[in-house]
Write a protein that holds these residues in place. Structure first.
Motif, PDB file in Angstrom:
ATOM      1  N   ALA A  38      -6.986  -7.422 -16.863  1.00  0.00           N
ATOM      2  CA  ALA A  38      -5.750  -6.760 -16.453  1.00  0.00           C
ATOM      3  C   ALA A  38      -5.958  -6.103 -15.099  1.00  0.00           C
ATOM      4  O   ALA A  38      -6.975  -5.442 -14.857  1.00  0.00           O
ATOM      5  N   ARG A  39      -5.017  -6.313 -14.213  1.00  0.00           N
ATOM      6  CA  ARG A  39      -5.154  -5.796 -12.847  1.00  0.00           C
ATOM      7  C   ARG A  39      -4.562  -4.407 -12.717  1.00  0.00           C
ATOM      8  O   ARG A  39      -3.680  -3.997 -13.460  1.00  0.00           O
ATOM      9  N   ARG A  40      -5.076  -3.675 -11.747  1.00  0.00           N
ATOM     10  CA  ARG A  40      -4.521  -2.372 -11.379  1.00  0.00           C
ATOM     11  C   ARG A  40      -3.886  -2.527 -10.003  1.00  0.00           C
ATOM     12  O   ARG A  40      -4.586  -2.773  -9.029  1.00  0.00           O
ATOM     13  N   SER A  41      -2.574  -2.388  -9.944  1.00  0.00           N
ATOM     14  CA  SER A  41      -1.864  -2.728  -8.713  1.00  0.00           C
ATOM     15  C   SER A  41      -1.248  -1.541  -7.999  1.00  0.00           C
ATOM     16  O   SER A  41      -0.571  -1.714  -6.997  1.00  0.00           O
ATOM     17  N   GLY A  42      -1.427  -0.338  -8.501  1.00  0.00           N
ATOM     18  CA  GLY A  42      -0.872   0.826  -7.823  1.00  0.00           C
ATOM     19  C   GLY A  42       0.417   1.307  -8.462  1.00  0.00           C
ATOM     20  O   GLY A  42       1.058   0.592  -9.236  1.00  0.00           O
ATOM     21  N   PRO A  43       0.846   2.516  -8.124  1.00  0.00           N
ATOM     22  CA  PRO A  43       1.973   3.146  -8.815  1.00  0.00           C
ATOM     23  C   PRO A  43       3.308   2.446  -8.613  1.00  0.00           C
ATOM     24  O   PRO A  43       4.152   2.461  -9.487  1.00  0.00           O
ATOM     25  N   MET A  44       3.550   1.854  -7.465  1.00  0.00           N
ATOM     26  CA  MET A  44       4.835   1.217  -7.178  1.00  0.00           C
ATOM     27  C   MET A  44       4.721  -0.312  -7.177  1.00  0.00           C
ATOM     28  O   MET A  44       5.500  -0.996  -6.518  1.00  0.00           O
ATOM     29  N   ALA A  45       3.764  -0.839  -7.926  1.00  0.00           N
ATOM     30  CA  ALA A  45       3.560  -2.289  -7.959  1.00  0.00           C
ATOM     31  C   ALA A  45       4.796  -3.012  -8.465  1.00  0.00           C
ATOM     32  O   ALA A  45       5.155  -4.090  -7.971  1.00  0.00           O
TER      33      ALA A  45
END
Length: 498
Positions: free
Chosen positions: A198-205
């Motif tokens: 699972a990726r972490r793409s940032g708060p506004m992904a």
């Protein structure tokens, strides 16, 4: 083991550290070795890649930061293997991945163009997944996902590879698979399993992800309004977002005009829709303070972002098209089933050779199917409407469902607008299927079929039988396409032949 499988590996990358982990896993994996591993550096600037220095088969090429579609094209065009195994740079392959890949590819017939892996996305077991994690988990159920997918190189060359108008890692894989299916090939699911963390793409992904709506516009242009259904995806939320954005714009507009009561009404409706959208996104998540805050803010921003990017895509791709049809219409007798004059007995329904396989191919590609058939036996009193219905039901039982049946029960002298060679049934079939008639192809065995199609504005393919008049074949060679049998006709139609 399957040492006879000749394959190359292509990995597009933007230089993520996970590439090192993947290459190390491939270097130590058991099973037949690839001919080569081509890593395509898709960063615009030169920088060192986290490669495995001890792996001699790794070749690095550059694609200039033009996106994953262009990067994969650069990779497979340089590769020499019969099969091209595409891997994303953030997947984790099993220790016996080469063995399982070659087992999946062994024995595939020439009409099978690709093999996809099962993608597993491990989610946390001690809490509910975040919005980012749920987004990645969707890869596990995607129909065609190039995170781990092997294509025949010859098929990639035949269809032209990935469409580089898709600049993101979004829709480019489904578009390629659609074109491969339209070219008459099958795509199968293999037995190998590959992990995609699972990726972490940032708060506004989720807001940034709305850029994909521009790519959705290109998909609609190429494959019609039913494109989501054709790639096996549920309906999108653009209608909801458009309504929400319109309510928000109305609230602002009436507020500026100082029409406070109307502005308040629009604002209340916007708030209700936005709150419901946010609640649906919050409910399956961990419901921490940070996650709830992100969901509320992004739920307010997503509708206008989605509409803006969709509008941008519609303008950008307004001239995009595809010659492949959105719907195929068939004459019934002597095209799909053996002609029995004034057939009223369902037990005498016999499919034409190749009809079942051809229809299966079309359904795999998601093409809408319909039948347009003259049945004047009803007007002549030779068969009843009940017998006609029973025969047509038997046709569907043997050949599968059709989304529209257009049947003319009138006689030659009734003056209707539906009996072929008149265009009425073709026009109505297109309208019922929700496609432009110019994106329909009618396959039949008589000049009346060709005339009905061309008069309506559709394309026509004639499949002559012993009953087809020579002058009809001669005229069809000038005005339409003539095929040897239904199998060739379907392949010509799917390829967009004119």
């Amino acid at each position: 083991m399957n040492p006879g499988i000749d394959y190359s590996i292509v990995i597009p990358t933007t230089g993520r550290e996970s590439l090192r982990t993947l290459l190390r896993a491939l270097a130590t994996a058991t099973g037949p070795r690839p001919r080569e591993i081509i890593v395509v550096d898709d960063r615009p600037a030169d920088a060192e890649l986290p490669l495995v220095e001890t792996e001699p088969r790794v070749t690095v090429i550059r694609s200039g930061g033009r996106g994953p579609a262009a990067a994969r094209n650069a990779g497979w065009r340089q590769a020499a293997g019969t099969w091209i195994a595409f891997l994303d740079d953030d997947v984790v392959t099993a220790s016996d991945w080469p063995l399982r890949l070659t087992a999946d590819l062994a024995g595939l017939d020439e009409l099978t163009a690709a093999s996809t892996a099962h993608i597993e996305v491990p989610l946390p077991t001690d809490r509910k997944p975040t919005d980012d994690e749920r987004g990645t988990a969707g890869l596990a159920t995607a129909r065609w996902i190039t995170a781990d997918m092997a294509y025949r190189r010859s098929v990639l060359a035949e269809v032209g590879g990935f469409d580089e108008r898709f600049p993101r890692a979004f829709r480019e894989d489904a578009d390629l698979a659609m074109r491969v299916c339209l070219a008459g090939y099958h795509i199968v699911r293999g037995e190998r399993v590959t992990c995609h963390p699972a990726r972490r793409s940032g708060p506004m992904a989720s807001v940034r992800a709305q850029r994909g709506n521009a790519d959705n516009a290109l998909m609609r242009r190429k494959y019609g309004r039913r494109w989501r259904q054709r790639i096996g995806e549920q309906p999108g939320m653009l209608g909801h977002h458009a309504l929400t954005a319109a309510l928000g714009a109305g609230a602002l507009g009436f507020g500026v005009a100082r029409r406070w009561r109307t502005a308040f009404g629009f604002a209340a409706a916007w708030t209700a829709l936005t709150a419901r959208f946010a609640a649906r996104r919050i409910a399956p998540g961990p419901r921490t303070r940070d996650e709830i805050g992100r969901m509320v803010l992004s739920s307010a921003l997503i509708p206008p972002a989605a509409c803006w990017h969709r509008a941008r895509g519609e303008v950008r791709h307004r001239h995009a098209t595809h010659d492949a049809p959105l719907a195929l219409l068939f004459d019934r007798d002597d095209t799909l089933i053996v002609d029995v004059p004034y057939l009223g007995d369902p037990s005498k329904v016999e499919p034409m050779p190749g009809a079942l396989d051809s229809l299966r191919l079309l359904r795999t590609a998601g093409i809408a199917l319909g039948i347009v058939s003259n049945q004047s036996g009803v007007a002549r009193g030779l068969i009843s409407t009940e017998q006609l219905a029973a025969v047509n039901a038997r046709v569907e039982e043997m050949l599968g469902p059709f989304e529209t049946w257009q049947v003319c029960v009138h006689g030659d002298g009734d003056g209707c607008d539906c009996r072929k060679p008149r265009p009425g049934m073709v026009v109505r079939a297109a309208a019922h299927l929700g496609v432009d008639v110019s994106r329909c192809v009618l396959i039949g065995d008589t000049g009346a079929d060709v005339d009905a199609a061309t008069t309506a504005g559709a394309r026509a393919i004639l499949v002559p039988t012993a009953r087809t008049l020579p002058e009809e074949v001669h005229r069809a060679r000038r005005e339409a396409i003539v095929a040897r049998d239904i199998s060739e006709a379907v392949r010509l139609a799917m390829a967009g032949a004119r």
